[in-house]
Design an enzyme around this catalytic site. Sequence first.
Site, PDB file in Angstrom:
ATOM      1  N   ASP A  98      28.976  -6.229  -1.716  1.00 25.17           N
ATOM      2  CA  ASP A  98      27.554  -6.466  -1.958  1.00 25.17           C
ATOM      3  C   ASP A  98      27.065  -5.235  -2.724  1.00 25.17           C
ATOM      4  O   ASP A  98      27.005  -4.137  -2.164  1.00 25.17           O
ATOM      5  CB  ASP A  98      26.812  -6.661  -0.630  1.00 25.17           C
ATOM      6  CG  ASP A  98      25.676  -7.663  -0.763  1.00 25.17           C
ATOM      7  OD1 ASP A  98      25.159  -7.829  -1.894  1.00 25.17           O
ATOM      8  OD2 ASP A  98      25.300  -8.262   0.261  1.00 25.17           O
TER       9      ASP A  98
ATOM     10  N   CYS B 288      19.169  -8.554  17.987  1.00 27.03           N
ATOM     11  CA  CYS B 288      20.522  -9.112  18.081  1.00 27.03           C
ATOM     12  C   CYS B 288      20.980  -9.039  19.532  1.00 27.03           C
ATOM     13  O   CYS B 288      20.460  -8.249  20.311  1.00 27.03           O
ATOM     14  CB  CYS B 288      21.501  -8.331  17.210  1.00 27.03           C
ATOM     15  SG  CYS B 288      21.088  -8.436  15.462  1.00 27.03           S
TER      16      CYS B 288
ATOM     17  N   ARG C 246      16.979 -12.789  -4.157  1.00 26.01           N
ATOM     18  CA  ARG C 246      17.832 -12.097  -5.113  1.00 26.01           C
ATOM     19  C   ARG C 246      18.414 -13.061  -6.126  1.00 26.01           C
ATOM     20  O   ARG C 246      18.430 -12.796  -7.314  1.00 26.01           O
ATOM     21  CB  ARG C 246      18.963 -11.386  -4.363  1.00 26.01           C
ATOM     22  CG  ARG C 246      20.065 -10.890  -5.262  1.00 26.01           C
ATOM     23  CD  ARG C 246      20.832  -9.758  -4.624  1.00 26.01           C
ATOM     24  NE  ARG C 246      19.952  -8.737  -4.130  1.00 26.01           N
ATOM     25  CZ  ARG C 246      20.128  -8.100  -2.975  1.00 26.01           C
ATOM     26  NH1 ARG C 246      21.140  -8.387  -2.208  1.00 26.01           N
ATOM     27  NH2 ARG C 246      19.280  -7.185  -2.594  1.00 26.01           N
ATOM     28  N   TYR C 247      18.985 -14.161  -5.636  1.00 26.44           N
ATOM     29  CA  TYR C 247      19.551 -15.180  -6.520  1.00 26.44           C
ATOM     30  C   TYR C 247      18.459 -16.213  -6.790  1.00 26.44           C
ATOM     31  O   TYR C 247      17.702 -16.552  -5.882  1.00 26.44           O
ATOM     32  CB  TYR C 247      20.729 -15.865  -5.831  1.00 26.44           C
ATOM     33  CG  TYR C 247      21.860 -14.947  -5.437  1.00 26.44           C
ATOM     34  CD1 TYR C 247      22.792 -14.532  -6.380  1.00 26.44           C
ATOM     35  CD2 TYR C 247      22.016 -14.524  -4.121  1.00 26.44           C
ATOM     36  CE1 TYR C 247      23.853 -13.715  -6.016  1.00 26.44           C
ATOM     37  CE2 TYR C 247      23.072 -13.703  -3.747  1.00 26.44           C
ATOM     38  CZ  TYR C 247      23.994 -13.300  -4.702  1.00 26.44           C
ATOM     39  OH  TYR C 247      25.043 -12.504  -4.326  1.00 26.44           O
TER      40      TYR C 247
ATOM     41  N   ARG D 223      18.289 -19.387  -4.167  1.00 28.83           N
ATOM     42  CA  ARG D 223      18.366 -19.301  -2.709  1.00 28.83           C
ATOM     43  C   ARG D 223      17.697 -18.045  -2.185  1.00 28.83           C
ATOM     44  O   ARG D 223      17.656 -17.024  -2.875  1.00 28.83           O
ATOM     45  CB  ARG D 223      19.813 -19.396  -2.212  1.00 28.83           C
ATOM     46  CG  ARG D 223      20.792 -18.445  -2.879  1.00 28.83           C
ATOM     47  CD  ARG D 223      22.179 -19.089  -2.879  1.00 28.83           C
ATOM     48  NE  ARG D 223      23.257 -18.169  -3.214  1.00 28.83           N
ATOM     49  CZ  ARG D 223      23.603 -17.862  -4.466  1.00 28.83           C
ATOM     50  NH1 ARG D 223      22.934 -18.343  -5.489  1.00 28.83           N
ATOM     51  NH2 ARG D 223      24.612 -17.038  -4.685  1.00 28.83           N
TER      52      ARG D 223
ATOM     53  N   CYS E 211      26.059  -2.058  11.098  1.00 33.15           N
ATOM     54  CA  CYS E 211      25.107  -3.020  10.528  1.00 33.15           C
ATOM     55  C   CYS E 211      24.494  -2.542   9.207  1.00 33.15           C
ATOM     56  O   CYS E 211      23.991  -1.428   9.108  1.00 33.15           O
ATOM     57  CB  CYS E 211      23.990  -3.298  11.515  1.00 33.15           C
ATOM     58  SG  CYS E 211      22.787  -4.474  10.871  1.00 33.15           S
TER      59      CYS E 211
ATOM     60  N   LYS F 281      26.612 -10.243  -4.365  1.00 33.48           N
ATOM     61  CA  LYS F 281      27.995 -10.164  -3.913  1.00 33.48           C
ATOM     62  C   LYS F 281      28.951 -10.291  -5.098  1.00 33.48           C
ATOM     63  O   LYS F 281      28.886 -11.250  -5.850  1.00 33.48           O
ATOM     64  CB  LYS F 281      28.256 -11.279  -2.904  1.00 33.48           C
ATOM     65  CG  LYS F 281      27.408 -11.126  -1.647  1.00 33.48           C
ATOM     66  CD  LYS F 281      27.529 -12.337  -0.744  1.00 33.48           C
ATOM     67  CE  LYS F 281      26.649 -12.223   0.470  1.00 33.48           C
ATOM     68  NZ  LYS F 281      25.211 -12.392   0.153  1.00 33.48           N
TER      69      LYS F 281
ATOM     70  N   ASP G 257      29.184  -1.940   3.649  1.00 36.62           N
ATOM     71  CA  ASP G 257      28.105  -1.404   2.805  1.00 36.62           C
ATOM     72  C   ASP G 257      27.885   0.085   3.045  1.00 36.62           C
ATOM     73  O   ASP G 257      28.344   0.637   4.044  1.00 36.62           O
ATOM     74  CB  ASP G 257      26.797  -2.150   3.101  1.00 36.62           C
ATOM     75  CG  ASP G 257      26.803  -3.566   2.551  1.00 36.62           C
ATOM     76  OD1 ASP G 257      27.523  -3.817   1.566  1.00 36.62           O
ATOM     77  OD2 ASP G 257      26.092  -4.416   3.117  1.00 36.62           O
TER      78      ASP G 257
ATOM     79  N   ARG H 281      21.853  -3.760   7.946  1.00 32.80           N
ATOM     80  CA  ARG H 281      20.381  -3.739   8.116  1.00 32.80           C
ATOM     81  C   ARG H 281      19.969  -2.842   9.270  1.00 32.80           C
ATOM     82  O   ARG H 281      18.978  -3.090   9.948  1.00 32.80           O
ATOM     83  CB  ARG H 281      19.871  -5.164   8.360  1.00 32.80           C
ATOM     84  CG  ARG H 281      19.549  -5.834   7.076  1.00 32.80           C
ATOM     85  CD  ARG H 281      18.972  -7.225   7.215  1.00 32.80           C
ATOM     86  NE  ARG H 281      19.563  -8.000   6.150  1.00 32.80           N
ATOM     87  CZ  ARG H 281      20.220  -9.136   6.300  1.00 32.80           C
ATOM     88  NH1 ARG H 281      20.299  -9.701   7.477  1.00 32.80           N
ATOM     89  NH2 ARG H 281      20.754  -9.721   5.261  1.00 32.80           N
TER      90      ARG H 281
ATOM     91  N   CYS I 289      25.762  -4.072  16.161  1.00 32.81           N
ATOM     92  CA  CYS I 289      27.000  -3.611  15.539  1.00 32.81           C
ATOM     93  C   CYS I 289      26.707  -2.256  14.913  1.00 32.81           C
ATOM     94  O   CYS I 289      25.763  -2.127  14.142  1.00 32.81           O
ATOM     95  CB  CYS I 289      27.436  -4.579  14.440  1.00 32.81           C
ATOM     96  SG  CYS I 289      27.346  -6.301  14.941  1.00 32.81           S
TER      97      CYS I 289
HETATM   98  C1  LIG Z   1      24.411 -13.076   0.794  1.00 35.76           C
HETATM   99  C2  LIG Z   1      23.101 -13.395   0.291  1.00 35.76           C
HETATM  100  C3  LIG Z   1      22.772 -14.723  -0.074  1.00 35.76           C
HETATM  101  C4  LIG Z   1      23.757 -15.859   0.031  1.00 35.76           C
HETATM  102  O1  LIG Z   1      24.857 -15.691  -0.792  1.00 35.76           O
HETATM  103  P1  LIG Z   1      25.989 -16.801  -0.885  1.00 35.76           P
HETATM  104  O2  LIG Z   1      27.050 -16.217  -1.755  1.00 35.76           O
HETATM  105  O3  LIG Z   1      25.343 -18.025  -1.460  1.00 35.76           O
HETATM  106  O4  LIG Z   1      26.457 -17.067   0.494  1.00 35.76           O
HETATM  107  C5  LIG Z   1      21.509 -14.956  -0.548  1.00 35.76           C
HETATM  108  N1  LIG Z   1      20.617 -13.964  -0.683  1.00 35.76           N
HETATM  109  C6  LIG Z   1      20.900 -12.701  -0.352  1.00 35.76           C
HETATM  110  C7  LIG Z   1      19.874 -11.653  -0.523  1.00 35.76           C
HETATM  111  C8  LIG Z   1      22.156 -12.386   0.161  1.00 35.76           C
HETATM  112  O5  LIG Z   1      22.439 -11.114   0.500  1.00 35.76           O
HETATM  113  S1  SF4 Z   2      25.580  -6.907  11.683  1.00 38.29           S
HETATM  114 FE1  SF4 Z   2      23.468  -6.236  12.172  1.00 38.29          FE
HETATM  115  S2  SF4 Z   2      22.224  -8.081  12.032  1.00 38.29           S
HETATM  116 FE2  SF4 Z   2      24.360  -8.747  12.183  1.00 38.29          FE
HETATM  117  S3  SF4 Z   2      24.717  -9.074  14.384  1.00 38.29           S
HETATM  118 FE3  SF4 Z   2      25.356  -6.982  13.922  1.00 38.29          FE
HETATM  119  S4  SF4 Z   2      23.563  -5.728  14.357  1.00 38.29           S
HETATM  120 FE4  SF4 Z   2      22.838  -7.842  14.176  1.00 38.29          FE
END
Ligand SMILES: *Cc1c(COP(=O)(O)O)cnc(C)c1O
Ligand code: SF4
Length: 399
Positions: A356, A151, A138-139, A142, A158, A363, A319, A160, A155
């Site tokens: 996010d 996991c 995305r960025y 990174r 979550c 973010k 989210d 995801r 949670c």
């Molecule tokens: C959160 C996230 C990051 C890291 O973000 P930082 O602000 O650098 O901690 C990188 N890629 C994705 C897709 C993310 O969701």
């Molecule tokens: S938030 Fe989702 S990915 Fe993170 S520990 Fe909990 S269940 Fe696992």
Amino acid sequence: MSVPGSTLLPREPIRTTRIAEAKTPAEEEYQLNPWKDATDEEWEDWRWQLRNRITKAEQLKLLLNLNDEEVAAIDVSKGRMATAITPYFATLMSRTDPNCPIRRQALPTLEEFHVSPHDLLDPCAEDENSPVPGLVHRYPDRVLLLVTDKCAVYCRYCTRRRIVGSSENCIKEDELDEAIGYIQATKKIRDVLISGGDPLLLEDDHLERILAKVRKVPHVEMVRIGTRVPATLPQRITPALVNMLRKYHPLWMSIHFSHPKEVTKEVRRSCGLLADAGIPLGSQTVLLRGINDKPSIMKRLMHELLKIRVRPYYIYQCDLAMGTEHFRTPIAVGINIIEKLRGHTTGYAVPSFVIDAPGGGGKIPVGPTYLISQDKGKMVLRNYQGKVFEYQEPGAVDS
Ligand SMILES: *Cc1c(COP(=O)(O)O)cnc(C)c1O
Ligand code: SF4
């Protein structure tokens, strides 16, 4: 097996509340002991903890006084997002209180079946920003590398949840090589964030193979691991694991914490081992209605984290994941938490509150406003107590 440097690390056995004598009814509430036949060695073994995870309503019924609604929710949650709770994490739950913050994070409820019109399957559009399977880019500088969907504890909130727990498998070797190939070919990537699921559920040698491959890319300056395991399965943090991790510095770690009750003596030990290995530790916390949405609770959590050398990094607005509306608070709740921290306590205890962005904007920080007005370089500010101050910027013409 001899592990280099391991003699420097504490070897005292972990004592658990499980074997303490019950004293008062309040304490007794936490004396959940269906594992009384387990030896201390088993209890302290992360593989035993994983093998003995609670996944079914019948097991939970032995442990907690569940109401009918909770039983029904667990039964019908099969085939949706998985339920799994480590015995260790279960001992932090109240036996009787359905609103226990630990219990609410891990036990499914019928509220999860309510889908709001704003809910999204992939709230941060990670799939759209995925150039190859297992990678989210995305960025520019990174990437997020998702190495497993498993996991220790799932949670309920979550983000995801569309993928986690579905197969409990880790990334296939050819997919990993494709992801590494992408990182190699994309020279702008200087930071690789290994996440999942939970990367610390991989065996040491498997995780090491991944770290070694990522590290071999010359333009990757740093590696990060995102995990909840130090809090939900602290037994996983062994001297052998940290001695492996420290070979891949600069390696940073973001640990997911939700509530001050999670900072137990086992967790103090797990974070201590990581910090002693020179791994800078940050925290990530999701703001959750009825769990940690009070400034006093959040402040306690942040203080507990600093005591175990974890620097508060992010508080996330919850989210728009499917079936998580009941966990969400208004954004003003998060802003007010930052207002009650900044200036009122140690600056290191103040994380950034971020949203996010739905649809994949990344973010976005939101917080209290301290700049009241600006006019010809005259900046009017307020401090944490509400007192007003002026600051004259350079270069302005006084009239
Ligand atoms: C959160 C996230 C990051 C890291 O973000 P930082 O602000 O650098 O901690 C990188 N890629 C994705 C897709 C993310 O969701
Ligand atoms: S938030 Fe989702 S990915 Fe993170 S520990 Fe909990 S269940 Fe696992």
